[in-house]
Design an enzyme around this catalytic site. Sequence first.
Site, PDB file in Angstrom:
ATOM      1  N   SER A  62     -21.649 -11.040  31.152  1.00  0.00           N
ATOM      2  CA  SER A  62     -21.310 -11.293  29.752  1.00  0.00           C
ATOM      3  C   SER A  62     -21.868 -10.194  28.857  1.00  0.00           C
ATOM      4  O   SER A  62     -21.480  -9.045  28.958  1.00  0.00           O
ATOM      5  CB  SER A  62     -21.804 -12.675  29.348  1.00  0.00           C
ATOM      6  OG  SER A  62     -21.296 -13.051  28.093  1.00  0.00           O
ATOM      7  N   ASP A 109     -17.452  -9.772  22.847  1.00  0.00           N
ATOM      8  CA  ASP A 109     -18.496  -9.294  23.746  1.00  0.00           C
ATOM      9  C   ASP A 109     -17.821  -8.727  24.994  1.00  0.00           C
ATOM     10  O   ASP A 109     -16.598  -8.793  25.132  1.00  0.00           O
ATOM     11  CB  ASP A 109     -19.506 -10.400  24.047  1.00  0.00           C
ATOM     12  CG  ASP A 109     -18.940 -11.523  24.891  1.00  0.00           C
ATOM     13  OD1 ASP A 109     -17.707 -11.711  24.895  1.00  0.00           O
ATOM     14  OD2 ASP A 109     -19.719 -12.226  25.564  1.00  0.00           O
ATOM     15  N   ASP A 114     -17.187  -9.494  28.099  1.00  0.00           N
ATOM     16  CA  ASP A 114     -16.211 -10.240  28.904  1.00  0.00           C
ATOM     17  C   ASP A 114     -15.267 -11.058  28.028  1.00  0.00           C
ATOM     18  O   ASP A 114     -14.463 -11.835  28.533  1.00  0.00           O
ATOM     19  CB  ASP A 114     -16.894 -11.115  29.962  1.00  0.00           C
ATOM     20  CG  ASP A 114     -17.644 -12.306  29.383  1.00  0.00           C
ATOM     21  OD1 ASP A 114     -18.170 -12.181  28.261  1.00  0.00           O
ATOM     22  OD2 ASP A 114     -17.731 -13.348  30.056  1.00  0.00           O
ATOM     23  N   ASP A 118     -15.395 -13.537  25.979  1.00  0.00           N
ATOM     24  CA  ASP A 118     -15.374 -14.984  25.736  1.00  0.00           C
ATOM     25  C   ASP A 118     -16.054 -15.343  24.412  1.00  0.00           C
ATOM     26  O   ASP A 118     -15.999 -16.493  23.988  1.00  0.00           O
ATOM     27  CB  ASP A 118     -15.969 -15.770  26.907  1.00  0.00           C
ATOM     28  CG  ASP A 118     -17.433 -15.477  27.172  1.00  0.00           C
ATOM     29  OD1 ASP A 118     -17.997 -14.542  26.550  1.00  0.00           O
ATOM     30  OD2 ASP A 118     -18.026 -16.173  28.037  1.00  0.00           O
TER      31      ASP A 118
END
Length: 498
Positions: A75, A223, A225, A227
Amino acid sequence: AAAGLAAYVHDHGGHTIAIGYDARHGSADFARESAMVFAGAGLRALVLPRALPTPVLAYAIRHLGCDAGVVVTASHNPPQDNGYKVYLGDGCQIIPPADGQISAHIDRVAAVPLADIPLGEVWETLGDDVVADYIQQAASLISRAATASIRVVYTPLHGVGGEVFESVLERAGLPAAIRVDEQFEPDPDFPTVAFPNPEEPGAMDLAIATARRTEADLVIANDPDADRCAVAIPMDADWRMLRGDEVGSLLAHWLSFPFVPVSATTAENPADSGRIRPFVADTGTNAQGVFAESIVSGTMLAAIAQATGHDYEQTLTGFKWIGRIPHLAFGYEEALGYCVDPAHVKDKDGITAALLIIEMARWLKEHDRTLSDVLDDLDREYGVHATAQVSVRVADLGVIDEVMSRLRTRPPVMVGGIDVHQVEDLAEPTDGLPPTDGLRITLAAGCRVIIRPSGTEPKVKCYLQVVEPVADGDLDQARKVAASRISALRTDVSGWLE
């Protein structure tokens, strides 16, 4: 880890696992090795066609009828980190007892030689059709026609969101965003930021500089990734990044109410004719279902839910809990996570959240209003809900245990000059929630502090909230009082973490 998850899926009669990955160091390798392990265990492994956002994997699990899914990502953690997010067939990340059972399988596998894990050579690499299906579904969320032209600056913070985000905008018929070129292409070293997290100081600097240069209306960041979604807006002749709670309130409001001109209803003041009034609802188009948020998020959502006829739920921190709320219509947590399409992605999704914020900003501009105006409306209607976070990153995890132990043993009787009314240890069942490591400190005058260890980073976090009613319509004064109280809370709480 892959072998342990495979054993769990076998135990529960599953057959198919979807695999996604981002562009971090090792992610593609770990995804391929996971596919080999799943195939060697006799499972059907479906690998996404390339490095893609986490929400695409969460969507694919349910869309393809999988029994589980993993995405290789860390992440918004630092460049050297990597790991797994693990989902079950409902499209939600794992919770007890599944997490403990998977962990037990991993421990068992780890006790035998690595070479004993059977590997397979046959798995399926999915085509672009699953990505196209996600893009089509995301774009279908646009429901309000607007023709106003707005300039949106976008950055994926060197992550994997850029291509999919641009495709969703195009499919939805929205103008292309202005790229932050220095951060658009995936780069696992994240060279322009100290931490690739929009919440960290400096992470949004390039995007805001681009917005100033291009005279933009809005900044959107995902961010790495994709999400999570961050939003910045022009305010008081400069730019300000909105808190996650503010974006959560804006999205809840947008999902609840169509905006109706006062002139089309009953304007008590003729001078208001033509102004857009956000609290007049066409009850025939209200979203149905539950509004939910994590326990550490601000409580304006509860007030919005009550006013709009939605049920309201609080959960422990994380979308592994929020996504499982029955009849969920919208969920969010203050750490920039928003679920606006739970029927298809039962997890936070920074791309669809960004899409709706852009739709909202565009519609408002067409009616000579801004997101800042709606934030003012919300504060006047429900009171100023000032929130803030204080956190400290540690090298020794034992420091976090020491902080929590000290506060449990000697809880404060006053914080920021405000009396403590109640201290609740969240390790004991509270409000029907499962136990978790944390303390909730309720203060006088509508103030609150929650302290907990981070679940994903070596941090201890404190969440602050002040609720200040707006007396006699004086919004500026209410905000000044709330800011003063938040500042006093921040000073004391920072001392706890030293």
